[in-house]
Design a protein around this motif. Structure first.
Motif, PDB file in Angstrom:
ATOM      1  N   ALA A 136      -2.031   7.900  -4.937  1.00  0.00           N
ATOM      2  CA  ALA A 136      -1.359   6.732  -4.360  1.00  0.00           C
ATOM      3  C   ALA A 136      -0.491   6.008  -5.380  1.00  0.00           C
ATOM      4  O   ALA A 136       0.494   5.348  -5.015  1.00  0.00           O
ATOM      5  CB  ALA A 136      -2.401   5.766  -3.786  1.00  0.00           C
ATOM      6  N   ARG A 137      -0.804   6.149  -6.665  1.00  0.00           N
ATOM      7  CA  ARG A 137      -0.010   5.462  -7.695  1.00  0.00           C
ATOM      8  C   ARG A 137       1.298   6.192  -7.992  1.00  0.00           C
ATOM      9  O   ARG A 137       2.307   5.567  -8.296  1.00  0.00           O
ATOM     10  CB  ARG A 137      -0.829   5.347  -8.996  1.00  0.00           C
ATOM     11  N   HIS A 138       1.266   7.527  -7.924  1.00  0.00           N
ATOM     12  CA  HIS A 138       2.426   8.321  -8.356  1.00  0.00           C
ATOM     13  C   HIS A 138       3.285   8.811  -7.199  1.00  0.00           C
ATOM     14  O   HIS A 138       4.438   9.186  -7.398  1.00  0.00           O
ATOM     15  CB  HIS A 138       1.949   9.527  -9.177  1.00  0.00           C
ATOM     16  N   GLY A 139       2.732   8.853  -6.001  1.00  0.00           N
ATOM     17  CA  GLY A 139       3.505   9.308  -4.849  1.00  0.00           C
ATOM     18  C   GLY A 139       3.720  10.811  -4.842  1.00  0.00           C
ATOM     19  O   GLY A 139       3.013  11.579  -5.508  1.00  0.00           O
ATOM     20  N   VAL A 140       4.720  11.245  -4.099  1.00  0.00           N
ATOM     21  CA  VAL A 140       5.014  12.673  -3.933  1.00  0.00           C
ATOM     22  C   VAL A 140       5.805  13.158  -5.142  1.00  0.00           C
ATOM     23  O   VAL A 140       6.925  12.699  -5.388  1.00  0.00           O
ATOM     24  CB  VAL A 140       5.816  12.907  -2.634  1.00  0.00           C
ATOM     25  N   TYR A 200      -6.369  -0.787  -2.376  1.00  0.00           N
ATOM     26  CA  TYR A 200      -6.418  -0.414  -0.949  1.00  0.00           C
ATOM     27  C   TYR A 200      -5.206  -0.970  -0.188  1.00  0.00           C
ATOM     28  O   TYR A 200      -5.319  -1.451   0.926  1.00  0.00           O
ATOM     29  CB  TYR A 200      -7.727  -0.881  -0.310  1.00  0.00           C
ATOM     30  N   SER A 201      -4.057  -0.867  -0.820  1.00  0.00           N
ATOM     31  CA  SER A 201      -2.824  -1.476  -0.296  1.00  0.00           C
ATOM     32  C   SER A 201      -2.212  -0.630   0.822  1.00  0.00           C
ATOM     33  O   SER A 201      -1.918   0.556   0.625  1.00  0.00           O
ATOM     34  CB  SER A 201      -1.807  -1.653  -1.425  1.00  0.00           C
ATOM     35  N   GLU A 202      -2.004  -1.235   1.980  1.00  0.00           N
ATOM     36  CA  GLU A 202      -1.325  -0.558   3.084  1.00  0.00           C
ATOM     37  C   GLU A 202       0.128  -0.256   2.722  1.00  0.00           C
ATOM     38  O   GLU A 202       0.684   0.770   3.123  1.00  0.00           O
ATOM     39  CB  GLU A 202      -1.383  -1.409   4.348  1.00  0.00           C
ATOM     40  N   GLU A 203       0.725  -1.115   1.926  1.00  0.00           N
ATOM     41  CA  GLU A 203       2.115  -0.912   1.504  1.00  0.00           C
ATOM     42  C   GLU A 203       2.255   0.352   0.655  1.00  0.00           C
ATOM     43  O   GLU A 203       3.181   1.147   0.840  1.00  0.00           O
ATOM     44  CB  GLU A 203       2.602  -2.135   0.714  1.00  0.00           C
ATOM     45  N   ALA A 204       1.298   0.563  -0.278  1.00  0.00           N
ATOM     46  CA  ALA A 204       1.329   1.769  -1.109  1.00  0.00           C
ATOM     47  C   ALA A 204       1.125   3.017  -0.251  1.00  0.00           C
ATOM     48  O   ALA A 204       1.763   4.054  -0.472  1.00  0.00           O
ATOM     49  CB  ALA A 204       0.242   1.687  -2.182  1.00  0.00           C
ATOM     50  N   TYR A 205       0.256   2.917   0.742  1.00  0.00           N
ATOM     51  CA  TYR A 205       0.000   4.021   1.679  1.00  0.00           C
ATOM     52  C   TYR A 205       1.262   4.378   2.461  1.00  0.00           C
ATOM     53  O   TYR A 205       1.654   5.547   2.544  1.00  0.00           O
ATOM     54  CB  TYR A 205      -1.129   3.599   2.613  1.00  0.00           C
ATOM     55  N   ASN A 206       1.927   3.368   3.008  1.00  0.00           N
ATOM     56  CA  ASN A 206       3.140   3.606   3.800  1.00  0.00           C
ATOM     57  C   ASN A 206       4.280   4.155   2.941  1.00  0.00           C
ATOM     58  O   ASN A 206       5.102   4.942   3.410  1.00  0.00           O
ATOM     59  CB  ASN A 206       3.589   2.321   4.493  1.00  0.00           C
ATOM     60  N   VAL A 234       1.289  17.236  11.030  1.00  0.00           N
ATOM     61  CA  VAL A 234       1.035  16.537   9.770  1.00  0.00           C
ATOM     62  C   VAL A 234       0.284  15.249  10.074  1.00  0.00           C
ATOM     63  O   VAL A 234       0.686  14.482  10.948  1.00  0.00           O
ATOM     64  CB  VAL A 234       2.345  16.215   9.020  1.00  0.00           C
ATOM     65  N   ARG A 235      -0.829  15.026   9.365  1.00  0.00           N
ATOM     66  CA  ARG A 235      -1.614  13.804   9.528  1.00  0.00           C
ATOM     67  C   ARG A 235      -1.802  13.147   8.166  1.00  0.00           C
ATOM     68  O   ARG A 235      -1.859  13.830   7.143  1.00  0.00           O
ATOM     69  CB  ARG A 235      -2.977  14.115  10.158  1.00  0.00           C
ATOM     70  N   PHE A 236      -1.925  11.818   8.166  1.00  0.00           N
ATOM     71  CA  PHE A 236      -2.070  11.066   6.924  1.00  0.00           C
ATOM     72  C   PHE A 236      -3.372  10.272   6.955  1.00  0.00           C
ATOM     73  O   PHE A 236      -3.691   9.615   7.958  1.00  0.00           O
ATOM     74  CB  PHE A 236      -0.884  10.118   6.737  1.00  0.00           C
ATOM     75  N   ILE A 237      -4.124  10.336   5.846  1.00  0.00           N
ATOM     76  CA  ILE A 237      -5.388   9.596   5.748  1.00  0.00           C
ATOM     77  C   ILE A 237      -5.456   8.935   4.369  1.00  0.00           C
ATOM     78  O   ILE A 237      -5.326   9.618   3.347  1.00  0.00           O
ATOM     79  CB  ILE A 237      -6.608  10.528   5.925  1.00  0.00           C
ATOM     80  N   PRO A 238      -5.660   7.606   4.312  1.00  0.00           N
ATOM     81  CA  PRO A 238      -5.851   6.946   3.006  1.00  0.00           C
ATOM     82  C   PRO A 238      -7.314   7.082   2.583  1.00  0.00           C
ATOM     83  O   PRO A 238      -8.224   6.756   3.347  1.00  0.00           O
ATOM     84  CB  PRO A 238      -5.491   5.485   3.307  1.00  0.00           C
ATOM     85  N   ILE A 239      -7.568   7.561   1.370  1.00  0.00           N
ATOM     86  CA  ILE A 239      -8.948   7.801   0.935  1.00  0.00           C
ATOM     87  C   ILE A 239      -9.156   7.372  -0.516  1.00  0.00           C
ATOM     88  O   ILE A 239      -8.205   7.165  -1.272  1.00  0.00           O
ATOM     89  CB  ILE A 239      -9.342   9.294   1.064  1.00  0.00           C
ATOM     90  N   SER A 240     -10.428   7.250  -0.867  1.00  0.00           N
ATOM     91  CA  SER A 240     -10.841   7.202  -2.269  1.00  0.00           C
ATOM     92  C   SER A 240     -11.961   8.227  -2.406  1.00  0.00           C
ATOM     93  O   SER A 240     -13.089   7.974  -1.972  1.00  0.00           O
ATOM     94  CB  SER A 240     -11.334   5.809  -2.674  1.00  0.00           C
ATOM     95  N   ALA A 241     -11.630   9.386  -2.938  1.00  0.00           N
ATOM     96  CA  ALA A 241     -12.628  10.451  -3.063  1.00  0.00           C
ATOM     97  C   ALA A 241     -13.762  10.021  -3.984  1.00  0.00           C
ATOM     98  O   ALA A 241     -14.926  10.361  -3.759  1.00  0.00           O
ATOM     99  CB  ALA A 241     -11.965  11.725  -3.589  1.00  0.00           C
ATOM    100  N   LEU A 242     -13.448   9.243  -5.013  1.00  0.00           N
ATOM    101  CA  LEU A 242     -14.457   8.813  -5.980  1.00  0.00           C
ATOM    102  C   LEU A 242     -15.488   7.898  -5.325  1.00  0.00           C
ATOM    103  O   LEU A 242     -16.688   8.038  -5.549  1.00  0.00           O
ATOM    104  CB  LEU A 242     -13.779   8.098  -7.147  1.00  0.00           C
ATOM    105  N   ASN A 243     -15.013   6.982  -4.479  1.00  0.00           N
ATOM    106  CA  ASN A 243     -15.911   6.007  -3.861  1.00  0.00           C
ATOM    107  C   ASN A 243     -16.344   6.391  -2.449  1.00  0.00           C
ATOM    108  O   ASN A 243     -17.216   5.745  -1.868  1.00  0.00           O
ATOM    109  CB  ASN A 243     -15.244   4.629  -3.822  1.00  0.00           C
TER     110      ASN A 243
END
Length: 417
Positions: free
Chosen positions: A118-122, A153-159, A177-186
């Protein structure tokens, strides 16, 4: 009762350190799919490495080099079951030098999970893996925007990531194509719904994997039977038996069907379809059987038995979408061994028609050098005809690999256009 047909093969892909191994560890851990002794061993290893909790990535990074370096090198296959479905996971490497392993893991997948930080994007490797998934015609792509905990957990970063991916993927042939915001660590939105992202109304990852539609990638129309070996038992009971053994690549073959043997073109009818358990009336992909014919025809390994009214092309000049997998660049007009079903021939790359700019998907013409991870359209000439279908119509008879004769290493994988 679990439906035995509900088996989903999926692969994880994305750039290095995007959290693929951690995500799979979280899936296994939260779905209670880890044996106690495995968990104990991982907990002990995690303590030795100085981690406060369980290092989830260790569930898949099995090689010693992987554990020491903290990276995934080889394709790690893991199996787990929920009350709704069985799963085979191919955890593939993110490093650019291991892209060939990603191609291997993705080649049989029903779905691909593309992880994005989420920090670096595509970024470039995300694009390369997504493009390979589209070339391999994986029907479902699930883009998991990971490490949402590191962007509050920013919706803006997700979008923002969604917009980047959609802009890139608009040039690819991806059906779903489906999109899911996650935190694998938590564990947010992996197995359980996150309480920290109320703005996301979709399902968590495991529920998506359990309910996604599985479409068979086997061509059920075109009957193709590549011959692997000829059976001639040396005993009195079956002295006159002459069977052609192999695996049905696609379609259905029945007793009495009129068939043609390619490339010779001789025709006959199927006399019997035999297995270790007895004779069958019909065989379909991917069954392994032995076929006998009513006529005595010279057939050997690499030939193909097909229905007379539905034949593949028998050609020596192929147009192929090629992924170059080797560290060394392709040698101009060098000879390679091409492997297609059970057929092996000598082949030469005649021409590089164009290459892809992986960042923009623009076609590059005039650049004829094939280097590691290049994806290009090429023309290949073989010494003898191959019986082929396009990859779009038939994954099995539409795929090839190239092998270097000197080293016996696989240097490229291709899809016939």
């Amino acid at each position: 009762m679990l439906d035995n047909n509900q088996l989903l093969r999926f692969t994880t892909a994305g750039s290095v350190d995007d959290g693929k191994s951690t995500l799979i560890g979280r899936l296994l851990y939260d779905s209670k799919s880890i044996f106690e002794d495995q968990l104990q061993a991982i907990e002990n290893t995690s303590k030795k490495k100085g981690h406060e909790g369980v290092d989830l990535a260790l569930f898949t990074d099995g090689l010693r080099d992987e554990r020491e370096q903290g990276i995934t090198i080889d394709v790690a296959y893991r199996y787990f079951t929920t009350p709704k479905r069985k799963f085979i996971i191919a955890d593939t490497p993110g490093h650019i030098q291991y892209t060939r392993n990603m191609v291997t893991g993705a080649s049989t997948a029903n779905a691909a999970i593309i992880l994005v930080d989420a920090r670096h994007g595509v970024i470039e490797q995300t694009k390369r893996h997504s493009f390979i998934a589209s070339l391999l015609q994986i029907p479902h792509v699930i883009v998991c925007i990971n490490k949402m905990d590191l962007v509050d957990y920013s919706e803006e970063a997700y979008n923002k990531v969604i917009n980047q991916f959609e802009e890139f993927s608009s040039k690819m042939l991806v059906k779903d194509v489906r999109f899911i915001p996650i935190s694998a660590l938590n564990g947010d939105n992996v197995v359980n719904r996150s309480t920290k992202m109320d703005w996301y109304q979709g399902a968590p990852l495991l529920h998506t994997l359990e309910t996604i539609h599985i479409s068979s990638d086997i061509n059920k129309v075109d009957a193709r039977f590549p011959v692997q070996t000829v059976l001639r038992p040396q005993n009195d009971t079956h002295r006159d038996y002459r069977g052609y053994a192999g695996r049905v690549a696609s379609g259905i073959l029945r007793k009495g069907d009129e068939v043609t043997v390619m490339p010779s073109g001789f025709t006959s009818k199927i006399k019997s379809i035999d297995t270790l358990d007895g004779e069958l009336d019909e065989a379909y992909a991917p069954m392994s059987v032995s076929i006998t014919l009513e006529d005595d025809i010279d057939i050997s390994r690499g030939d193909m038995i097909v229905r007379s009214n539905n034949k593949p092309e028998a050609i020596q000049d192929l147009e192929v979408m090629l992924c170059w997998l080797h560290n060394d660049a392709a040698k101009p007009r060098a000879k390679y061994t091409i492997k297609h079903t059970s057929n092996e021939q000598k082949a030469m790359i005649k021409e590089v028609v164009y290459k892809f700019n992986i960042n923009t998907l623009d076609r590059i013409t005039g650049d004829t050098e094939l280097k590691m991870n290049d994806i290009s359209k090429v023309k290949i000439r073989t010494t003898k005809p191959l019986m082929v279908d396009s990859y779009r119509e038939n994954r099995t008879t539409g795929s090839i690999i190239l092998v270097d004769d000197a080293t016996n290493e696989t240097v490229a994988a291709g899809m016939i256009v």
